[in-house]
Scaffold this active site. Sequence first.
Site, PDB file in Angstrom:
ATOM      1  N   HIS A 196     122.561 -11.701   2.330  1.00 33.34           N
ATOM      2  CA  HIS A 196     123.515 -11.517   1.220  1.00 33.34           C
ATOM      3  C   HIS A 196     124.252 -10.183   1.319  1.00 33.34           C
ATOM      4  O   HIS A 196     123.837  -9.281   2.058  1.00 33.34           O
ATOM      5  CB  HIS A 196     122.810 -11.613  -0.144  1.00 33.34           C
ATOM      6  CG  HIS A 196     121.801 -10.548  -0.435  1.00 33.34           C
ATOM      7  ND1 HIS A 196     120.452 -10.697  -0.175  1.00 33.34           N
ATOM      8  CD2 HIS A 196     121.947  -9.297  -0.965  1.00 33.34           C
ATOM      9  CE1 HIS A 196     119.817  -9.590  -0.545  1.00 33.34           C
ATOM     10  NE2 HIS A 196     120.694  -8.730  -1.018  1.00 33.34           N
ATOM     11  N   HIS A 213     125.577  -3.037  -0.794  1.00 30.74           N
ATOM     12  CA  HIS A 213     124.668  -3.087   0.355  1.00 30.74           C
ATOM     13  C   HIS A 213     124.831  -4.414   1.089  1.00 30.74           C
ATOM     14  O   HIS A 213     125.503  -5.326   0.597  1.00 30.74           O
ATOM     15  CB  HIS A 213     123.205  -2.875  -0.079  1.00 30.74           C
ATOM     16  CG  HIS A 213     122.655  -3.943  -0.978  1.00 30.74           C
ATOM     17  ND1 HIS A 213     122.818  -3.936  -2.356  1.00 30.74           N
ATOM     18  CD2 HIS A 213     121.965  -5.067  -0.689  1.00 30.74           C
ATOM     19  CE1 HIS A 213     122.219  -5.003  -2.859  1.00 30.74           C
ATOM     20  NE2 HIS A 213     121.708  -5.702  -1.885  1.00 30.74           N
ATOM     21  N   GLU A 263     119.781  -3.371   3.484  1.00 32.68           N
ATOM     22  CA  GLU A 263     118.536  -3.976   2.987  1.00 32.68           C
ATOM     23  C   GLU A 263     117.987  -4.898   4.063  1.00 32.68           C
ATOM     24  O   GLU A 263     118.750  -5.646   4.680  1.00 32.68           O
ATOM     25  CB  GLU A 263     118.811  -4.773   1.702  1.00 32.68           C
ATOM     26  CG  GLU A 263     117.600  -5.456   1.120  1.00 32.68           C
ATOM     27  CD  GLU A 263     117.904  -6.268  -0.126  1.00 32.68           C
ATOM     28  OE1 GLU A 263     119.009  -6.120  -0.700  1.00 32.68           O
ATOM     29  OE2 GLU A 263     117.041  -7.074  -0.525  1.00 32.68           O
TER      30      GLU A 263
HETATM   31  C1  LIG Z   1     115.755  -5.324  -4.691  1.00 30.31           C
HETATM   32  C2  LIG Z   1     116.449  -6.336  -5.517  1.00 30.31           C
HETATM   33  C3  LIG Z   1     117.746  -6.811  -4.901  1.00 30.31           C
HETATM   34  C4  LIG Z   1     117.437  -7.653  -3.662  1.00 30.31           C
HETATM   35  O1  LIG Z   1     118.355  -7.935  -2.883  1.00 30.31           O
HETATM   36  O2  LIG Z   1     116.267  -8.089  -3.533  1.00 30.31           O
HETATM   37  C5  LIG Z   1     118.651  -5.661  -4.563  1.00 30.31           C
HETATM   38  O3  LIG Z   1     119.273  -5.572  -3.527  1.00 30.31           O
HETATM   39  S1  LIG Z   1     118.724  -4.432  -5.751  1.00 30.31           S
HETATM   40  C6  LIG Z   1     119.820  -3.196  -5.082  1.00 30.31           C
HETATM   41  C7  LIG Z   1     119.636  -1.935  -5.876  1.00 30.31           C
HETATM   42  N1  LIG Z   1     118.526  -1.138  -5.362  1.00 30.31           N
HETATM   43  C8  LIG Z   1     118.749  -0.179  -4.448  1.00 30.31           C
HETATM   44  O4  LIG Z   1     119.871   0.085  -4.052  1.00 30.31           O
HETATM   45  C9  LIG Z   1     117.514   0.571  -3.947  1.00 30.31           C
HETATM   46  C10 LIG Z   1     117.867   1.473  -2.779  1.00 30.31           C
HETATM   47  N2  LIG Z   1     118.881   2.451  -3.187  1.00 30.31           N
HETATM   48  C11 LIG Z   1     118.541   3.777  -3.406  1.00 30.31           C
HETATM   49  O5  LIG Z   1     117.403   4.180  -3.274  1.00 30.31           O
HETATM   50  C12 LIG Z   1     119.691   4.690  -3.851  1.00 30.31           C
HETATM   51  O6  LIG Z   1     120.744   3.918  -4.342  1.00 30.31           O
HETATM   52  C13 LIG Z   1     120.242   5.583  -2.685  1.00 30.31           C
HETATM   53  C14 LIG Z   1     119.135   6.514  -2.199  1.00 30.31           C
HETATM   54  C15 LIG Z   1     120.766   4.727  -1.564  1.00 30.31           C
HETATM   55  C16 LIG Z   1     121.402   6.397  -3.251  1.00 30.31           C
HETATM   56  O7  LIG Z   1     120.924   7.148  -4.326  1.00 30.31           O
HETATM   57  P1  LIG Z   1     121.954   7.633  -5.491  1.00 30.31           P
HETATM   58  O8  LIG Z   1     122.706   6.471  -6.049  1.00 30.31           O
HETATM   59  O9  LIG Z   1     121.149   8.443  -6.433  1.00 30.31           O
HETATM   60  O10 LIG Z   1     123.078   8.463  -4.846  1.00 30.31           O
HETATM   61  P2  LIG Z   1     122.997   9.824  -4.061  1.00 30.31           P
HETATM   62  O11 LIG Z   1     124.041  10.689  -4.617  1.00 30.31           O
HETATM   63  O12 LIG Z   1     121.609  10.361  -3.916  1.00 30.31           O
HETATM   64  O13 LIG Z   1     123.437   9.264  -2.600  1.00 30.31           O
HETATM   65  C17 LIG Z   1     123.331  10.074  -1.469  1.00 30.31           C
HETATM   66  C18 LIG Z   1     124.554   9.758  -0.636  1.00 30.31           C
HETATM   67  O14 LIG Z   1     124.569   8.344  -0.319  1.00 30.31           O
HETATM   68  C19 LIG Z   1     125.802   7.776  -0.799  1.00 30.31           C
HETATM   69  N3  LIG Z   1     125.510   6.434  -1.296  1.00 30.31           N
HETATM   70  C20 LIG Z   1     124.834   6.112  -2.422  1.00 30.31           C
HETATM   71  N4  LIG Z   1     124.781   4.773  -2.561  1.00 30.31           N
HETATM   72  C21 LIG Z   1     125.457   4.249  -1.501  1.00 30.31           C
HETATM   73  C22 LIG Z   1     125.772   2.924  -1.070  1.00 30.31           C
HETATM   74  N5  LIG Z   1     125.367   1.862  -1.796  1.00 30.31           N
HETATM   75  N6  LIG Z   1     126.489   2.751   0.058  1.00 30.31           N
HETATM   76  C23 LIG Z   1     126.889   3.831   0.775  1.00 30.31           C
HETATM   77  N7  LIG Z   1     126.646   5.141   0.434  1.00 30.31           N
HETATM   78  C24 LIG Z   1     125.933   5.324  -0.689  1.00 30.31           C
HETATM   79  C25 LIG Z   1     126.287   8.687  -1.895  1.00 30.31           C
HETATM   80  O15 LIG Z   1     127.685   8.553  -2.024  1.00 30.31           O
HETATM   81  C26 LIG Z   1     125.874  10.034  -1.364  1.00 30.31           C
HETATM   82  O16 LIG Z   1     126.783  10.410  -0.355  1.00 30.31           O
HETATM   83  P3  LIG Z   1     127.429  11.898  -0.399  1.00 30.31           P
HETATM   84  O17 LIG Z   1     128.358  11.921   0.768  1.00 30.31           O
HETATM   85  O18 LIG Z   1     126.242  12.836  -0.282  1.00 30.31           O
HETATM   86  O19 LIG Z   1     128.117  11.992  -1.734  1.00 30.31           O
HETATM   87 CO   LIG Z   2     120.033  -7.063  -2.236  1.00 33.33          CO
END
Ligand SMILES: CC[C@H](C(=O)O)C(=O)SCCNC(=O)CCNC(=O)[C@H](O)C(C)(C)COP(=O)(O)OP(=O)(O)OC[C@H]1O[C@@H](n2cnc3c(N)ncnc32)[C@H](O)[C@@H]1OP(=O)(O)O
Ligand SMILES: [Co+2]
Length: 144
Positions: free
Chosen positions: A8, A87, A136
Site C-alpha cells: 500500500h 509512506h 514500511e
Molecule cells: C501501522 C499502521 C499502519 C499500517 O500500514 O499498518 C500505518 O502505516 S500507520 C502510519 C503512521 N505511523 C508511522 O508513521 C510510524 C513511523 N513514523 C515515525 O516514527 C515518525 O513519523 C518519523 C520518525 C518518521 C518522523 O517523526 P516526526 O513526524 O516527529 O517528524 P520529525 O520532524 O522528527 O522528522 C524528522 C525528519 O523526517 C522528515 N519526515 C517526517 N515524516 C516523513 C515522511 N512521512 N516522509 C518523509 N520524510 C519525513 C521530517 O520532515 C524531518 O526532516 P527534516 O529535514 O529534518 O525537517
Molecule cells: Co501503512
Amino acid sequence: MKLGRLNHIGVVTPSIPDSIDHWRDVMGATSICEPFDLPAQGVKVCFVDTPADGPTNGTQIELIEPLGEDSPIHGFLAKNPLGGQHHICFEVPDIHSAKSEFEAMGKRVLGEPRIGAHGTLIFFVHPKDMGGMLTEIMETPKDH
Ligand SMILES: CC[C@H](C(=O)O)C(=O)SCCNC(=O)CCNC(=O)[C@H](O)C(C)(C)COP(=O)(O)OP(=O)(O)OC[C@H]1O[C@@H](n2cnc3c(N)ncnc32)[C@H](O)[C@@H]1OP(=O)(O)O
Ligand SMILES: [Co+2]
C-alpha cells in the site's frame, strides 16, 4: 533484500470522510472499506483498493488520520495541512530477517515489529535513510 509486492501507499488526511468522497467521486474508487481505529498505532485507517486486474494485481491507498494526542502523524499534518503521500509499504516473507537486513545496512529501523493495519507484523525505516521516503515493511499475510 529482495523487493517484494507493493502492499500500500500510506496517505495522511485531516479527514477520512472527505478523502473517501475524493477517492470515490474524483478517482472512481469502487472498493472503499469501513474506516477503523488502530489506537495502538495512533491512527484511524481506511483502505481504498485499486483495481485488481492487470499486472499490478491491485494495491491499496491506506488513508490515515491522526488518532489521539500521541499520533505519529501529527507532525506530518502540521507541515502538510492538506495531508498527502506519507509512506510506502512493501511485503516481505519474514519480518525478523528483513529487520536484521536493514539494520546490517545501517538503516534506522523505528521500534520493534508490531501488528499493523493488515494484522501482520510491520516496522518502519527512517525516511532519512531511505532517500526521503518513510518505508514500511510488512510481513505477507498468510492467506496471500
Ligand atoms: C501501522 C499502521 C499502519 C499500517 O500500514 O499498518 C500505518 O502505516 S500507520 C502510519 C503512521 N505511523 C508511522 O508513521 C510510524 C513511523 N513514523 C515515525 O516514527 C515518525 O513519523 C518519523 C520518525 C518518521 C518522523 O517523526 P516526526 O513526524 O516527529 O517528524 P520529525 O520532524 O522528527 O522528522 C524528522 C525528519 O523526517 C522528515 N519526515 C517526517 N515524516 C516523513 C515522511 N512521512 N516522509 C518523509 N520524510 C519525513 C521530517 O520532515 C524531518 O526532516 P527534516 O529535514 O529534518 O525537517
Ligand atoms: Co501503512
